[in-house]
Enzyme design. Structure first.
Site, PDB file in Angstrom:
ATOM      1  N   HIS A   1     -13.212  -1.309  -8.350  1.00 24.17           N
ATOM      2  CA  HIS A   1     -14.489  -0.592  -8.524  1.00 24.17           C
ATOM      3  C   HIS A   1     -14.361   0.912  -8.311  1.00 24.17           C
ATOM      4  O   HIS A   1     -15.273   1.668  -8.630  1.00 24.17           O
ATOM      5  CB  HIS A   1     -15.588  -1.198  -7.646  1.00 24.17           C
ATOM      6  CG  HIS A   1     -15.499  -0.852  -6.188  1.00 24.17           C
ATOM      7  ND1 HIS A   1     -16.555  -1.005  -5.324  1.00 24.17           N
ATOM      8  CD2 HIS A   1     -14.479  -0.362  -5.425  1.00 24.17           C
ATOM      9  CE1 HIS A   1     -16.220  -0.637  -4.108  1.00 24.17           C
ATOM     10  NE2 HIS A   1     -14.968  -0.231  -4.145  1.00 24.17           N
TER      11      HIS A   1
ATOM     12  N   GLY B   1       4.459   1.744  -1.742  1.00 21.99           N
ATOM     13  CA  GLY B   1       4.609   2.091  -3.145  1.00 21.99           C
ATOM     14  C   GLY B   1       3.323   2.624  -3.733  1.00 21.99           C
ATOM     15  O   GLY B   1       2.370   2.935  -3.013  1.00 21.99           O
TER      16      GLY B   1
ATOM     17  N   PHE C   1       0.542   1.665  -6.820  1.00 27.26           N
ATOM     18  CA  PHE C   1       0.204   0.584  -7.748  1.00 27.26           C
ATOM     19  C   PHE C   1       0.043   1.053  -9.193  1.00 27.26           C
ATOM     20  O   PHE C   1      -0.046   0.247 -10.097  1.00 27.26           O
ATOM     21  CB  PHE C   1      -1.001  -0.232  -7.294  1.00 27.26           C
ATOM     22  CG  PHE C   1      -2.306   0.500  -7.072  1.00 27.26           C
ATOM     23  CD1 PHE C   1      -2.699   1.587  -7.847  1.00 27.26           C
ATOM     24  CD2 PHE C   1      -3.169   0.069  -6.075  1.00 27.26           C
ATOM     25  CE1 PHE C   1      -3.910   2.216  -7.654  1.00 27.26           C
ATOM     26  CE2 PHE C   1      -4.406   0.696  -5.865  1.00 27.26           C
ATOM     27  CZ  PHE C   1      -4.762   1.778  -6.662  1.00 27.26           C
TER      28      PHE C   1
ATOM     29  N   ASP D   1       0.867  -1.183   0.000  1.00 27.30           N
ATOM     30  CA  ASP D   1       0.000   0.000   0.000  1.00 27.30           C
ATOM     31  C   ASP D   1       0.901   1.230   0.000  1.00 27.30           C
ATOM     32  O   ASP D   1       2.127   1.112  -0.059  1.00 27.30           O
ATOM     33  CB  ASP D   1      -0.948   0.001   1.208  1.00 27.30           C
ATOM     34  CG  ASP D   1      -2.273   0.706   0.899  1.00 27.30           C
ATOM     35  OD1 ASP D   1      -2.232   1.864   0.419  1.00 27.30           O
ATOM     36  OD2 ASP D   1      -3.338   0.115   1.114  1.00 27.30           O
TER      37      ASP D   1
END
Length: 370
Positions: free
Chosen positions: A276, A256, A258, A230
């Site tokens: 989502h 980090g 994503f 995360d």
């Protein structure tokens, strides 16, 4: 603790009911059989949510943890008017939330149990969040959203996103975080029960927050190791949570972004309620970064609601409307839409595993290295 149950089954987590029963219960179990009266009760359905909100905000369920109480005592404890509080609790009892065991004396039911703040999977904060000013007003702006496409956060509050609003309203963010934590625990327990994680050596939880999902997976699968990925400021605080969960020695927190890269080395990657939030293009970018980090025959596990294409009742369809209002770039997706995302990123969707919660595990595989 005394809980007066409406059935004899033990209480563990919220019972997930069938689509048929959800349809029957959608508007507080309408007793009227005519289409007009059934529709009428659905139209007034917001009354139920707001009455639950009153009980949640006043902490009524917490105050009944050790047994039933007279409404006068509850009113005194909550600084409420006894007569008005009685009318709220009497009405909630008619839909199975609390029960009046003697004149003006109320106790918990299995449903009311989940309005307590201290139980796993508590829904108290969910009720409070949905009736918080920002969320309530945003749903009131739904016609504007449908006609113009402009998000309520921009139209009503002049900010770019829900998260921008919450950044400037710490009390609302606190409620939001509690709501997401309670909802996630329900979903994560269901995922661990439904999906077979055997054969996985190491699993990376992408955007996994403080690690509730990966902790649940590792606890149920002692032979598996984990990576919690995360943002750096999130994982900086995650180590203590992982230690508290008893998996600190088997799970490595890594910070980090994503959208830039995802740590390599695991044979399975899981993400829960992430895709989502984002557009198709952004989802494909995230999945491509997973693909670069995973070797064949690796597994991609996406925990999301899957929207059915038939006319059947599905909570996913209502959540999709909430996404339209609150997070305009995001959406709930059908199996076909997930398949397209997977294929665009180099995965083959193999199956959709249903769970006892309104989420599924959408499984993809890498069949050969590029």
């Amino acid at each position: 603790m005394t809980i007066v149950q409406t059935n004899q089954t033990p209480i563990s987590m919220p019972a997930m009911i069938s689509a048929e029963e959800q349809t029957r219960n959608f508007a507080a179990q309408p007793s009227a059989t005519s289409p007009a009266m059934a529709l009428n009760q659905m139209i007034w359905g917001t009354w139920i949510a707001q009455s639950i909100y009153v009980a949640a905000s006043l902490g009524i369920a917490d105050r009944l943890e050790n047994g039933a109480k007279h409404v006068d005592e509850l009113a005194q404890e909550t600084d409420a008017q006894s007569s008005n509080l009685y009318r709220i609790l009497r009405t909630l009892a008619s839909v199975g939330i609390f029960t009046e065991i003697a004149p003006r004396k109320f106790a918990l039911t299995d449903r009311a149990h989940y309005l307590r703040s201290d139980v796993p999977g508590s829904l108290r904060a969910v009720s409070m969040m949905l009736s918080d000013e920002w969320h309530w007003n945003s749903w009131g702006d739904i016609l504007h959203v449908v006609k113009t496409g402009q998000a309520p956060m921009q139209h009503l509050y002049g900010v770019d996103s829900t998260f921008d609003y919450l950044d400037h309203h710490p009390e609302s963010r606190k409620t939001y975080n509690k709501a997401m934590n309670g909802w996630s625990k329900i979903c994560h327990s269901a995922v661990v029960d439904a999906y077979d994680f055997s054969g996985i050596r190491q699993i990376t939880d992408v955007a996994g927050g403080y690690g509730s999902l990966v902790s649940a997976i590792l606890t149920a699968n002692p032979g598996v190791k984990g990576v919690l990925f995360d943002q750096p400021h999130v994982v900086a605080d995650a180590k203590a949570w992982l230690e508290k969960a008893g998996v600190g020695d088997r799970c490595n927190p890594v910070g980090g972004n994503f959208f830039e890269s995802i740590p390599a080395g695991s044979d399975a990657y899981i993400m829960s309620h992430i895709l989502h939030d984002w557009s198709d293009e952004e989802c494909i970018q995230i999945l491509k970064n997973v693909r670069r980090s995973i070797a064949a025959p690796g597994r991609l596990l996406v925990v999301e609601m899957v929207v059915p294409t038939s006319n059947e009742f599905s909570f996913s369809k209502w959540m999709d409307i909430d996404m339209m209002i609150m997070y305009p770039a995001g959406r709930e997706r059908t199996e076909a839409e997930f398949r397209e995302l997977f294929e665009a990123a180099g995965f083959r969707l193999t199956r959709v595993v249903s769970t006892a919660a309104p989420v599924s595990v959408v499984e993809g595989v890498v069949e050969k290295d590029t």
